[in-house]
Write a protein that holds these residues in place. Structure first.
Motif, mmCIF file in Angstrom:
data_model
loop_
_atom_site.group_PDB
_atom_site.id
_atom_site.type_symbol
_atom_site.label_atom_id
_atom_site.label_comp_id
_atom_site.label_asym_id
_atom_site.label_seq_id
_atom_site.Cartn_x
_atom_site.Cartn_y
_atom_site.Cartn_z
ATOM 1 N N PHE A 57 81.819 -91.987 6.772
ATOM 2 C CA PHE A 57 82.064 -93.402 6.513
ATOM 3 C C PHE A 57 81.013 -93.895 5.511
ATOM 4 O O PHE A 57 79.818 -93.650 5.697
ATOM 5 N N ALA A 58 81.459 -94.583 4.473
ATOM 6 C CA ALA A 58 80.561 -95.294 3.555
ATOM 7 C C ALA A 58 79.512 -94.393 2.890
ATOM 8 O O ALA A 58 78.307 -94.599 3.085
ATOM 9 N N PRO A 59 79.940 -93.414 2.116
ATOM 10 C CA PRO A 59 78.963 -92.483 1.531
ATOM 11 C C PRO A 59 78.044 -93.084 0.472
ATOM 12 O O PRO A 59 77.044 -92.456 0.104
ATOM 13 N N ILE A 79 85.377 -92.201 3.416
ATOM 14 C CA ILE A 79 86.059 -93.500 3.372
ATOM 15 C C ILE A 79 85.029 -94.508 2.893
ATOM 16 O O ILE A 79 84.078 -94.829 3.625
ATOM 17 N N GLU A 80 85.185 -94.968 1.671
ATOM 18 C CA GLU A 80 84.193 -95.869 1.063
ATOM 19 C C GLU A 80 84.907 -97.127 0.570
ATOM 20 O O GLU A 80 85.920 -97.056 -0.107
ATOM 21 N N GLN A 81 84.314 -98.275 0.923
ATOM 22 C CA GLN A 81 84.923 -99.561 0.589
ATOM 23 C C GLN A 81 84.819 -99.888 -0.911
ATOM 24 O O GLN A 81 85.699 -100.510 -1.477
ATOM 25 N N GLY A 120 78.164 -91.879 9.630
ATOM 26 C CA GLY A 120 78.031 -92.982 8.678
ATOM 27 C C GLY A 120 76.604 -93.499 8.746
ATOM 28 O O GLY A 120 76.020 -93.572 9.836
ATOM 29 N N GLU A 121 76.038 -93.822 7.580
ATOM 30 C CA GLU A 121 74.642 -94.278 7.534
ATOM 31 C C GLU A 121 74.554 -95.650 6.869
ATOM 32 O O GLU A 121 75.220 -95.907 5.858
ATOM 33 N N ALA A 122 73.691 -96.479 7.399
ATOM 34 C CA ALA A 122 73.391 -97.800 6.824
ATOM 35 C C ALA A 122 74.665 -98.569 6.520
ATOM 36 O O ALA A 122 74.778 -99.195 5.468
HETATM 37 C C1 LIG Z 1 73.582 -99.623 2.416
HETATM 38 S S1 LIG Z 1 74.881 -98.740 1.671
HETATM 39 C C2 LIG Z 1 74.647 -97.155 2.410
HETATM 40 C C3 LIG Z 1 75.274 -96.052 1.611
HETATM 41 C C4 LIG Z 1 75.017 -94.637 2.140
HETATM 42 N N1 LIG Z 1 75.636 -94.438 3.430
HETATM 43 C C5 LIG Z 1 73.528 -94.383 2.239
HETATM 44 O O1 LIG Z 1 73.023 -94.398 3.363
HETATM 45 O O2 LIG Z 1 72.865 -94.149 1.228
HETATM 46 C C6 LIG Z 1 76.292 -99.377 2.547
HETATM 47 C C7 LIG Z 1 77.609 -98.702 2.156
HETATM 48 O O3 LIG Z 1 78.610 -99.075 3.103
HETATM 49 C C8 LIG Z 1 79.833 -99.308 2.418
HETATM 50 N N2 LIG Z 1 80.640 -100.083 3.379
HETATM 51 C C9 LIG Z 1 80.307 -101.248 3.973
HETATM 52 N N3 LIG Z 1 81.229 -101.606 4.873
HETATM 53 C C10 LIG Z 1 82.185 -100.631 4.854
HETATM 54 C C11 LIG Z 1 83.386 -100.436 5.569
HETATM 55 N N4 LIG Z 1 83.801 -101.319 6.489
HETATM 56 N N5 LIG Z 1 84.114 -99.334 5.312
HETATM 57 C C12 LIG Z 1 83.698 -98.433 4.381
HETATM 58 N N6 LIG Z 1 82.568 -98.569 3.670
HETATM 59 C C13 LIG Z 1 81.808 -99.649 3.902
HETATM 60 C C14 LIG Z 1 79.364 -100.010 1.164
HETATM 61 O O4 LIG Z 1 80.354 -100.049 0.166
HETATM 62 C C15 LIG Z 1 78.167 -99.128 0.813
HETATM 63 O O5 LIG Z 1 78.563 -97.982 0.106
#
Ligand SMILES: C[S@@+](CC[C@H](N)C(=O)[O-])C[C@H]1O[C@@H](n2cnc3c(N)ncnc32)[C@H](O)[C@@H]1O
Length: 267
Positions: A57-59, A79-81, A120-122
């Motif tokens: 989730f959210a790479p 899966i990235e928004q 999924g991170e952060a």
């Molecule tokens: C702080 S960044 C972290 C990115 C990566 N996981 C990292 O740790 O380096 C937050 C990420 O979450 C994605 N995001 C936020 N809400 C989301 C959702 N509901 N579904 C998928 N991606 C999401 C954002 O587009 C962004 O890429």
């Protein structure tokens, strides 16, 4: 990768850009609170092998995607928004078994029980309580019984912190990063996972040193750090944002940490 790749939120007014995209635009690849070290602990706990069907989730910038792919999982689906972030991640993928879809982690469109590993991170910290729950439930839905789910998020310590302090930290972090942020305590993170049918198997905590030079050199390497530092020095509006975020992280240093939890879906 070409320097011309459009970065997420690149055309947005910098004072209103979510903090993680400000950092990404400055060249930062590691956008999670516990840095590379906590990510590595999380991946060790997940023990991804060539038999796994992995969903991330959210790479973001694809940092953990690349580490995960080193283990040659059977399939990798992200899966990235954010469309630009998804395009950046796709550049690291190879073949039909590795995909990155633009979509929402709370409603992935994936079939039930297709994954053996989800992480999924952060990305949960920035969601409301309801949305956190929906995303964790979705991880449970797409995981086969016995599958592993890991998170790496910001947390507020100690567990017994009073509500006023907790709300103040959530408010100040939200203002600093210009994006809603609702970090919760380690016990609350664990309860969310347990309430959604997960059994916690591993946990680790690290200091929230995302913007501290020592951590940044460790995460980004010396040249990566040098490039980010140069960008910070030459871009005053972005510098103001970085210093604003670091000020709040430092102010609440004693109560802000990073947490990773690795859990198993109960059969
Ligand atoms: C702080 S960044 C972290 C990115 C990566 N996981 C990292 O740790 O380096 C937050 C990420 O979450 C994605 N995001 C936020 N809400 C989301 C959702 N509901 N579904 C998928 N991606 C999401 C954002 O587009 C962004 O890429």
């Amino acid at each position: 990768m070409s320097e011309k790749v459009l970065m997420p939120n690149e055309n947005r007014e910098i004072s209103k850009t979510p903090g993680h995209w400000v950092l990404a635009q400055l060249g930062k690849k590691v956008l999670r609170p516990g840095g590379k070290e906590l990510t590595q602990k999380m991946l060790k706990g997940l023990n991804i092998t060539a038999n796994d069907n992995v969903v991330e989730f959210a790479p973001g910038m694809g940092y953990t995607a690349r580490l995960c792919l080193l283990q040659s999982p059977k399939t990798y689906t992200a899966i990235e928004q954010n469309e630009q972030a998804a395009a950046i991640v796709r550049a690291y993928l190879n073949g039909e078994s590795q995909t990155c879809r633009v979509g929402n982690a709370q409603n992935t469109g994936l079939d039930n029980a297709v994954a053996t590993v989800v992480y999924g991170e952060a990305m949960l910290t920035m969601q409301s309580d309801t949305r956190k729950n929906e995303i964790i439930a979705e991880a449970g839905r797409i995981l086969a019984a016995g599958g592993r789910y890991a998170i790496h998020e910001l947390c507020i310590t100690p567990d017994g912190i009073n509500d006023d302090n907790k709300r103040l930290i959530q408010k100040e972090v939200t203002e600093a990063i210009q994006h809603p942020a609702k970090p919760i305590t380690p016990s609350e993170w664990k309860k969310l996972m347990q309430d959604n049918g997960f059994e916690i198997e591993f946990e680790a905590i690290a200091p929230m040193h995302l913007l501290e030079p020592k951590r940044m050199i460790g995460d980004e390497g010396f040249w990566g750090f040098f490039k980010i530092a140069k960008n910070i020095l030459t871009k005053p509006k972005a510098r103001k944002r970085v210093l604003g975020m670091r000020k709040v992280f430092r102010k609440h240093n004693k109560n802000l940490s990073a947490i990773t939890l690795v859990a198993k879906k109960k059969s």
